[in-house]
Design a protein around this motif. Structure first.
Motif, PDB file in Angstrom:
ATOM      1  N   MET A   1      -7.065-120.847 -38.425  1.00  0.00           N
ATOM      2  CA  MET A   1      -6.597-121.823 -39.411  1.00  0.00           C
ATOM      3  C   MET A   1      -6.284-121.110 -40.725  1.00  0.00           C
ATOM      4  O   MET A   1      -6.881-120.084 -41.028  1.00  0.00           O
ATOM      5  CB  MET A   1      -7.639-122.912 -39.644  1.00  0.00           C
ATOM      6  N   SER A   2      -5.352-121.697 -41.500  1.00  0.00           N
ATOM      7  CA  SER A   2      -4.939-121.066 -42.752  1.00  0.00           C
ATOM      8  C   SER A   2      -4.733-122.115 -43.822  1.00  0.00           C
ATOM      9  O   SER A   2      -4.348-123.257 -43.532  1.00  0.00           O
ATOM     10  CB  SER A   2      -3.639-120.286 -42.543  1.00  0.00           C
ATOM     11  N   SER A   3      -4.970-121.711 -45.059  1.00  0.00           N
ATOM     12  CA  SER A   3      -4.702-122.586 -46.197  1.00  0.00           C
ATOM     13  C   SER A   3      -3.240-122.452 -46.604  1.00  0.00           C
ATOM     14  O   SER A   3      -2.599-121.423 -46.377  1.00  0.00           O
ATOM     15  CB  SER A   3      -5.612-122.225 -47.368  1.00  0.00           C
ATOM     16  N   LEU A   4      -2.715-123.507 -47.225  1.00  0.00           N
ATOM     17  CA  LEU A   4      -1.329-123.537 -47.693  1.00  0.00           C
ATOM     18  C   LEU A   4      -1.329-123.705 -49.202  1.00  0.00           C
ATOM     19  O   LEU A   4      -2.083-124.514 -49.747  1.00  0.00           O
ATOM     20  CB  LEU A   4      -0.577-124.707 -47.039  1.00  0.00           C
ATOM     21  N   SER A   5      -0.477-122.934 -49.882  1.00  0.00           N
ATOM     22  CA  SER A   5      -0.387-123.035 -51.340  1.00  0.00           C
ATOM     23  C   SER A   5       1.063-123.212 -51.767  1.00  0.00           C
ATOM     24  O   SER A   5       1.945-122.459 -51.338  1.00  0.00           O
ATOM     25  CB  SER A   5      -0.968-121.771 -51.984  1.00  0.00           C
ATOM     26  N   LEU A   6       1.292-124.221 -52.589  1.00  0.00           N
ATOM     27  CA  LEU A   6       2.599-124.462 -53.198  1.00  0.00           C
ATOM     28  C   LEU A   6       2.431-124.252 -54.699  1.00  0.00           C
ATOM     29  O   LEU A   6       1.711-125.005 -55.359  1.00  0.00           O
ATOM     30  CB  LEU A   6       3.086-125.881 -52.906  1.00  0.00           C
ATOM     31  N   ASP A   7       3.086-123.219 -55.219  1.00  0.00           N
ATOM     32  CA  ASP A   7       2.887-122.827 -56.607  1.00  0.00           C
ATOM     33  C   ASP A   7       4.189-122.938 -57.394  1.00  0.00           C
ATOM     34  O   ASP A   7       5.128-122.172 -57.191  1.00  0.00           O
ATOM     35  CB  ASP A   7       2.371-121.380 -56.654  1.00  0.00           C
ATOM     36  N   ARG A   8       4.254-123.953 -58.261  1.00  0.00           N
ATOM     37  CA  ARG A   8       5.400-124.182 -59.145  1.00  0.00           C
ATOM     38  C   ARG A   8       6.724-124.177 -58.361  1.00  0.00           C
ATOM     39  O   ARG A   8       7.671-123.468 -58.710  1.00  0.00           O
ATOM     40  CB  ARG A   8       5.440-123.152 -60.265  1.00  0.00           C
ATOM     41  N   VAL A   9       6.765-124.968 -57.309  1.00  0.00           N
ATOM     42  CA  VAL A   9       7.945-125.023 -56.440  1.00  0.00           C
ATOM     43  C   VAL A   9       8.996-125.947 -57.041  1.00  0.00           C
ATOM     44  O   VAL A   9       8.718-127.105 -57.375  1.00  0.00           O
ATOM     45  CB  VAL A   9       7.551-125.501 -55.029  1.00  0.00           C
ATOM     46  N   TYR A  10      10.215-125.417 -57.159  1.00  0.00           N
ATOM     47  CA  TYR A  10      11.372-126.182 -57.613  1.00  0.00           C
ATOM     48  C   TYR A  10      12.468-126.092 -56.559  1.00  0.00           C
ATOM     49  O   TYR A  10      12.618-125.069 -55.885  1.00  0.00           O
ATOM     50  CB  TYR A  10      11.935-125.639 -58.933  1.00  0.00           C
ATOM     51  N   LYS A  11      13.244-127.170 -56.451  1.00  0.00           N
ATOM     52  CA  LYS A  11      14.428-127.165 -55.598  1.00  0.00           C
ATOM     53  C   LYS A  11      15.549-127.907 -56.306  1.00  0.00           C
ATOM     54  O   LYS A  11      15.398-129.082 -56.662  1.00  0.00           O
ATOM     55  CB  LYS A  11      14.137-127.831 -54.248  1.00  0.00           C
ATOM     56  N   TYR A  12      16.645-127.192 -56.557  1.00  0.00           N
ATOM     57  CA  TYR A  12      17.808-127.782 -57.212  1.00  0.00           C
ATOM     58  C   TYR A  12      18.977-127.830 -56.231  1.00  0.00           C
ATOM     59  O   TYR A  12      19.154-126.932 -55.398  1.00  0.00           O
ATOM     60  CB  TYR A  12      18.247-126.944 -58.415  1.00  0.00           C
ATOM     61  N   TYR A  13      19.758-128.884 -56.333  1.00  0.00           N
ATOM     62  CA  TYR A  13      21.078-128.935 -55.709  1.00  0.00           C
ATOM     63  C   TYR A  13      22.082-128.953 -56.853  1.00  0.00           C
ATOM     64  O   TYR A  13      22.287-129.998 -57.486  1.00  0.00           O
ATOM     65  CB  TYR A  13      21.238-130.169 -54.818  1.00  0.00           C
ATOM     66  N   GLY A  14      22.660-127.808 -57.140  1.00  0.00           N
ATOM     67  CA  GLY A  14      23.506-127.708 -58.322  1.00  0.00           C
ATOM     68  C   GLY A  14      22.642-127.570 -59.558  1.00  0.00           C
ATOM     69  O   GLY A  14      21.410-127.642 -59.505  1.00  0.00           O
ATOM     70  N   PRO A  15      23.270-127.397 -60.726  1.00  0.00           N
ATOM     71  CA  PRO A  15      22.503-127.142 -61.949  1.00  0.00           C
ATOM     72  C   PRO A  15      21.772-128.374 -62.490  1.00  0.00           C
ATOM     73  O   PRO A  15      20.842-128.241 -63.283  1.00  0.00           O
ATOM     74  CB  PRO A  15      23.574-126.665 -62.934  1.00  0.00           C
ATOM     75  N   GLN A  16      22.178-129.572 -62.086  1.00  0.00           N
ATOM     76  CA  GLN A  16      21.628-130.785 -62.701  1.00  0.00           C
ATOM     77  C   GLN A  16      20.650-131.550 -61.813  1.00  0.00           C
ATOM     78  O   GLN A  16      19.749-132.219 -62.318  1.00  0.00           O
ATOM     79  CB  GLN A  16      22.785-131.736 -63.084  1.00  0.00           C
ATOM     80  N   LEU A  17      20.825-131.481 -60.483  1.00  0.00           N
ATOM     81  CA  LEU A  17      20.050-132.332 -59.583  1.00  0.00           C
ATOM     82  C   LEU A  17      18.786-131.618 -59.129  1.00  0.00           C
ATOM     83  O   LEU A  17      18.831-130.701 -58.293  1.00  0.00           O
ATOM     84  CB  LEU A  17      20.897-132.727 -58.365  1.00  0.00           C
ATOM     85  N   ASN A  21      10.288-130.912 -58.384  1.00  0.00           N
ATOM     86  CA  ASN A  21      10.068-130.569 -59.785  1.00  0.00           C
ATOM     87  C   ASN A  21       8.627-130.119 -60.013  1.00  0.00           C
ATOM     88  O   ASN A  21       7.714-130.928 -60.110  1.00  0.00           O
ATOM     89  CB  ASN A  21      10.399-131.786 -60.658  1.00  0.00           C
ATOM     90  N   ASP A  22       8.425-128.794 -60.051  1.00  0.00           N
ATOM     91  CA  ASP A  22       7.129-128.203 -60.384  1.00  0.00           C
ATOM     92  C   ASP A  22       6.023-128.720 -59.468  1.00  0.00           C
ATOM     93  O   ASP A  22       5.029-129.308 -59.921  1.00  0.00           O
ATOM     94  CB  ASP A  22       6.790-128.482 -61.848  1.00  0.00           C
ATOM     95  N   ILE A  23       6.173-128.479 -58.162  1.00  0.00           N
ATOM     96  CA  ILE A  23       5.187-128.908 -57.176  1.00  0.00           C
ATOM     97  C   ILE A  23       4.059-127.881 -57.102  1.00  0.00           C
ATOM     98  O   ILE A  23       4.294-126.705 -56.809  1.00  0.00           O
ATOM     99  CB  ILE A  23       5.826-129.072 -55.783  1.00  0.00           C
ATOM    100  N   ASN A  24       2.832-128.340 -57.347  1.00  0.00           N
ATOM    101  CA  ASN A  24       1.652-127.477 -57.282  1.00  0.00           C
ATOM    102  C   ASN A  24       0.595-128.163 -56.413  1.00  0.00           C
ATOM    103  O   ASN A  24      -0.044-129.130 -56.848  1.00  0.00           O
ATOM    104  CB  ASN A  24       1.082-127.210 -58.674  1.00  0.00           C
ATOM    105  N   ILE A  25       0.440-127.674 -55.191  1.00  0.00           N
ATOM    106  CA  ILE A  25      -0.504-128.271 -54.248  1.00  0.00           C
ATOM    107  C   ILE A  25      -1.182-127.154 -53.470  1.00  0.00           C
ATOM    108  O   ILE A  25      -0.515-126.252 -52.955  1.00  0.00           O
ATOM    109  CB  ILE A  25       0.188-129.231 -53.251  1.00  0.00           C
ATOM    110  N   ASP A  26      -2.499-127.211 -53.362  1.00  0.00           N
ATOM    111  CA  ASP A  26      -3.251-126.315 -52.497  1.00  0.00           C
ATOM    112  C   ASP A  26      -3.865-127.137 -51.372  1.00  0.00           C
ATOM    113  O   ASP A  26      -4.605-128.097 -51.631  1.00  0.00           O
ATOM    114  CB  ASP A  26      -4.355-125.588 -53.276  1.00  0.00           C
ATOM    115  N   VAL A  27      -3.552-126.755 -50.134  1.00  0.00           N
ATOM    116  CA  VAL A  27      -4.058-127.457 -48.956  1.00  0.00           C
ATOM    117  C   VAL A  27      -5.095-126.551 -48.296  1.00  0.00           C
ATOM    118  O   VAL A  27      -4.775-125.443 -47.860  1.00  0.00           O
ATOM    119  CB  VAL A  27      -2.935-127.774 -47.960  1.00  0.00           C
TER     120      VAL A  27
END
Length: 362
Positions: A1-17, A21-27
């Motif tokens: 088993m392994s832990s999952l870490s999401l650190d300041r994750v961003y996803k943009y489609y183009g410069p505006q969308l 937005n800043d996903i921070n989750i530790d599983v």
């Protein structure tokens, strides 16, 4: 088993969308995390980013301490179960389950044993020679889960796997998934828009809206102590009653009726300033019929009942008070007709939010 870490994750489609937005989750290892939110909130995009199907714009995704950003999806040691099952129609159940092992060139004797073990676990051994077209929706979903299980990955991802099933089968499969997680203990991230699924399955729930995590907590946390008005309104059925009010003398006064509610002690500091605009959240189950005398934790109100919806053991009673339509969840038969009624609210269990920001005050 392994832990999952999401650190300041961003996803943009183009410069505006901005989709994430800043996903921070530790599983934690072995945890069952549910991503919950309305359509378009970013939950499936986040799941696909974890799987490697979408490349994130910035931040880091790590599994067991290994950064996955540039790792192809087939090398991430992750198994995903899709909403559409994604079974090969020309293959038997056994062949579908064995396919991931076949692609890894696992010897046939080991493949056969793994398929047999998984089929027994999921109680589909009797279906092993059938094709997907000969199976029910629930059976096909079990095969899709079996194909993920046979790989023994570090992380399971589920993308709304029960949404195509009818209501009764969805409840049955939900129970089976929970039992399966207890037996396997594998780290799991599960996407759904169904709050009942989230509340019954999750170790913790991440509630998303417009790509932002609104609250991350246990089912009890998000239900009893919602972080803001959005979470309070999204979790719970029937929905929470949200009523405008102002603070006065350390209490809250409902606008329109002038009903005074003594708030729980945790809100005392935030309500010291008179005239502060707030929103009071009252769960429908916190209402009951006013019988006998109340106490300092309850307030009686005059209600104008407008509609009664029987649900079996309970009734959803719609009424007007403070000039707003509200609902109460009462034991069946306590109120049988429209018109005046006396209800009692457990003021000690209310939630209070800032009238402008919508954030919980304590």
């Amino acid at each position: 088993m392994s832990s999952l870490s999401l650190d300041r994750v961003y996803k943009y489609y183009g410069p505006q969308l901005c989709i994430l937005n800043d996903i921070n989750i530790d599983v934690a290892s072995g945890e069952f995390l549910v991503l919950l939110g309305p359509s378009g909130c970013g939950k499936s995009t986040l799941l696909h980013a974890i799987a490697g199907l979408h490349k994130i714009s910035s931040g880091a995704i790590s599994l067991g301490g290994r950064v996955l950003n540039d790792v192809p999806c087939q090398h991430r040691d992750i198994a995903m179960v899709f909403q559409s099952y994604a079974l090969y129609p020309s293959m038997t159940v056994g062949e579908n389950i064995a396919f991931p092992l076949q692609m890894r060139k696992v010897p046939k004797s080991l493949r056969d044993k793994a398929v047999s073990d998984v089929a027994n676990l999921l109680q589909i051994s009797h279906l092993i020679d059938r094709k997907p077209g000969q199976l029910s929706g629930g059976q096909r979903q079990r095969v899709a889960i079996g194909r993920a299980l046979v790989r023994e990955p570090s992380l399971f991802l589920f993308d709304e796997p029960l949404s195509n099933l009818d209501a009764l089968l969805r409840v049955e499969m939900r129970t089976e998934l929970k039992k399966l997680h207890h037996r396997m203990g594998r780290t799991t991230v599960y996407v759904t828009h169904d709050q009942i699924e989230a509340m019954t399955l999750a170790s913790r729930i991440a509630i998303l809206d417009t790509g932002v995590v609104q609250q991350l907590g246990t089912p009890g946390d998000v239900y009893n102590r919602p972080a803001n008005v959005f979470v309070a309104n999204f979790i719970g059925s029937p929905r929470i009653n949200l009523l405008p009010a102002i603070s006065r003398g350390g209490r809250v006064v409902l606008e329109g009726s002038g009903t005074v509610l003594p708030p729980p002690a945790e809100f005392a500091a935030a309500l010291r300033q008179d005239g502060r605009k707030v929103t009071v959240g009252i769960r429908p189950e916190n209402y009951r019929t006013a019988e006998g005398n109340g106490d300092d934790r309850t307030v009686d109100i005059d209600a104008d009942v407008t509609l009664i919806e029987p649900t079996g053991s309970d009734d959803v009673v719609f009424f007007r008070h403070s000039g707003l339509e509200q609902s109460a969840l009462l034991r069946a038969g306590l109120i049988t007709q429209s018109g005046p009624a006396r209800l009692r609210v457990e003021a000690s269990r209310i939630n209070i939010f800032d009238g402008e920001s919508g954030k919980r005050l304590a």
